[in-house]
Design a protein around this motif. Structure first.
Motif, PDB file in Angstrom:
ATOM      1  N   GLN A  85      -7.524   9.431   5.762  1.00  0.00           N
ATOM      2  CA  GLN A  85      -7.515   8.228   6.590  1.00  0.00           C
ATOM      3  C   GLN A  85      -8.121   7.120   5.754  1.00  0.00           C
ATOM      4  O   GLN A  85      -9.095   7.344   5.022  1.00  0.00           O
ATOM      5  N   VAL A  86      -7.556   5.929   5.857  1.00  0.00           N
ATOM      6  CA  VAL A  86      -8.159   4.761   5.232  1.00  0.00           C
ATOM      7  C   VAL A  86      -8.494   3.783   6.357  1.00  0.00           C
ATOM      8  O   VAL A  86      -7.603   3.224   6.992  1.00  0.00           O
ATOM      9  N   ILE A 108       1.979   4.155   0.034  1.00  0.00           N
ATOM     10  CA  ILE A 108       3.205   4.777   0.567  1.00  0.00           C
ATOM     11  C   ILE A 108       4.326   4.762  -0.465  1.00  0.00           C
ATOM     12  O   ILE A 108       4.662   3.719  -1.024  1.00  0.00           O
ATOM     13  N   GLY A 109       4.881   5.937  -0.681  1.00  0.00           N
ATOM     14  CA  GLY A 109       6.008   6.076  -1.593  1.00  0.00           C
ATOM     15  C   GLY A 109       5.634   6.042  -3.061  1.00  0.00           C
ATOM     16  O   GLY A 109       6.505   6.089  -3.928  1.00  0.00           O
ATOM     17  N   GLN A 110       4.367   5.968  -3.344  1.00  0.00           N
ATOM     18  CA  GLN A 110       3.915   5.874  -4.726  1.00  0.00           C
ATOM     19  C   GLN A 110       3.371   7.215  -5.222  1.00  0.00           C
ATOM     20  O   GLN A 110       2.756   7.950  -4.452  1.00  0.00           O
ATOM     21  N   SER A 120       4.646  14.247  -5.805  1.00  0.00           N
ATOM     22  CA  SER A 120       5.862  13.438  -5.878  1.00  0.00           C
ATOM     23  C   SER A 120       5.642  12.035  -5.342  1.00  0.00           C
ATOM     24  O   SER A 120       6.184  11.071  -5.865  1.00  0.00           O
ATOM     25  N   ARG A 121       4.861  11.905  -4.289  1.00  0.00           N
ATOM     26  CA  ARG A 121       4.603  10.599  -3.691  1.00  0.00           C
ATOM     27  C   ARG A 121       3.549  10.746  -2.599  1.00  0.00           C
ATOM     28  O   ARG A 121       3.203  11.851  -2.217  1.00  0.00           O
ATOM     29  N   VAL A 122       3.080   9.618  -2.104  1.00  0.00           N
ATOM     30  CA  VAL A 122       2.178   9.598  -0.957  1.00  0.00           C
ATOM     31  C   VAL A 122       3.022   9.243   0.265  1.00  0.00           C
ATOM     32  O   VAL A 122       3.818   8.304   0.232  1.00  0.00           O
ATOM     33  N   TRP A 123       2.870  10.002   1.334  1.00  0.00           N
ATOM     34  CA  TRP A 123       3.625   9.807   2.571  1.00  0.00           C
ATOM     35  C   TRP A 123       2.750   9.131   3.620  1.00  0.00           C
ATOM     36  O   TRP A 123       1.550   9.376   3.685  1.00  0.00           O
ATOM     37  N   ARG A 147      -3.101   6.856   8.271  1.00  0.00           N
ATOM     38  CA  ARG A 147      -3.309   8.149   7.618  1.00  0.00           C
ATOM     39  C   ARG A 147      -2.200   8.391   6.602  1.00  0.00           C
ATOM     40  O   ARG A 147      -1.051   7.976   6.800  1.00  0.00           O
ATOM     41  N   TYR A 148      -2.554   9.144   5.548  1.00  0.00           N
ATOM     42  CA  TYR A 148      -1.639   9.405   4.440  1.00  0.00           C
ATOM     43  C   TYR A 148      -1.667  10.887   4.088  1.00  0.00           C
ATOM     44  O   TYR A 148      -2.682  11.553   4.266  1.00  0.00           O
ATOM     45  N   ARG A 149      -0.527  11.370   3.564  1.00  0.00           N
ATOM     46  CA  ARG A 149      -0.388  12.783   3.206  1.00  0.00           C
ATOM     47  C   ARG A 149       0.221  12.901   1.816  1.00  0.00           C
ATOM     48  O   ARG A 149       1.052  12.090   1.430  1.00  0.00           O
ATOM     49  N   VAL A 150      -0.241  13.899   1.079  1.00  0.00           N
ATOM     50  CA  VAL A 150       0.405  14.256  -0.183  1.00  0.00           C
ATOM     51  C   VAL A 150       0.797  15.722  -0.142  1.00  0.00           C
ATOM     52  O   VAL A 150       0.120  16.533   0.502  1.00  0.00           O
TER      53      VAL A 150
END
Length: 159
Positions: A85-86, A108-110, A120-123, A147-150
């Motif tokens: 979480q950010v 996102i997407g990076q 592969s990327r951050v979702w 929130r972000y997922r890898v």
């Protein structure tokens, strides 16, 4: 022998990616004391203390509980799905959403770099988080909690 993902190095990669942008202050796992009248040069209330000066926006990165270790039969724990979480903070809704938009654009997407792992990327696990007023501090500020997922696999191939 399992090739487990290091939680620490993945969180470091998320923090490093955000810090590299340089357009706002980023805290790792805990924020500043919003009632600190001294303030900081890159965060929170400036000048005469809370409510008296300008407010410099910032973000706080928190690793979240959950996620999974998974993988193929021969390496059932080598792959990882991890979340963060950010918390984005501003004195207005607009300022808070500016931080959330910046964080989304940076993550996102990076791809992120984690030694020995392939990411592969951050979702976006929850991209918006909704800016809302936080009355727990005085004067109030606005926060959003996207929130972000890898998905992480061993660089050596894994699954």
């Amino acid at each position: 022998m399992p090739d487990l993902a290091s939680l620490r190095t993945h969180t470091d990669a998320i923090v490093d990616r955000l810090v590299a942008d340089g357009s706002f202050k980023v805290f790792d796992g805990g924020g500043p004391d919003l009632n600190d009248t001294a303030g900081g040069t890159g965060w929170g209330w400036q000048g005469g203390g809370p409510g008296l000066g300008a407010f410099k926006k910032y973000a706080i990165v928190y690793p979240l509980a959950g996620g999974v270790f998974d993988g193929p039969l021969g390496c059932p724990d080598d792959d990882a799905s991890l979340t963060w979480q950010v918390t984005c903070v501003g004195v207005t809704r607009d300022q808070c959403e500016w931080v959330a938009d910046k964080v989304n654009g940076i993550l996102i997407g990076q791809p992120i770099v984690v030694a020995g792992r392939h990411i592969s990327r951050v979702w976006a696990d929850m991209a918006g988080g909704g800016a809302r007023r936080d009355d727990e501090v005085q004067p109030p500020v606005f926060i959003a909690t996207p929130r972000y997922r890898v998905e992480s696999t061993p660089a050596s191939g894994g699954s």
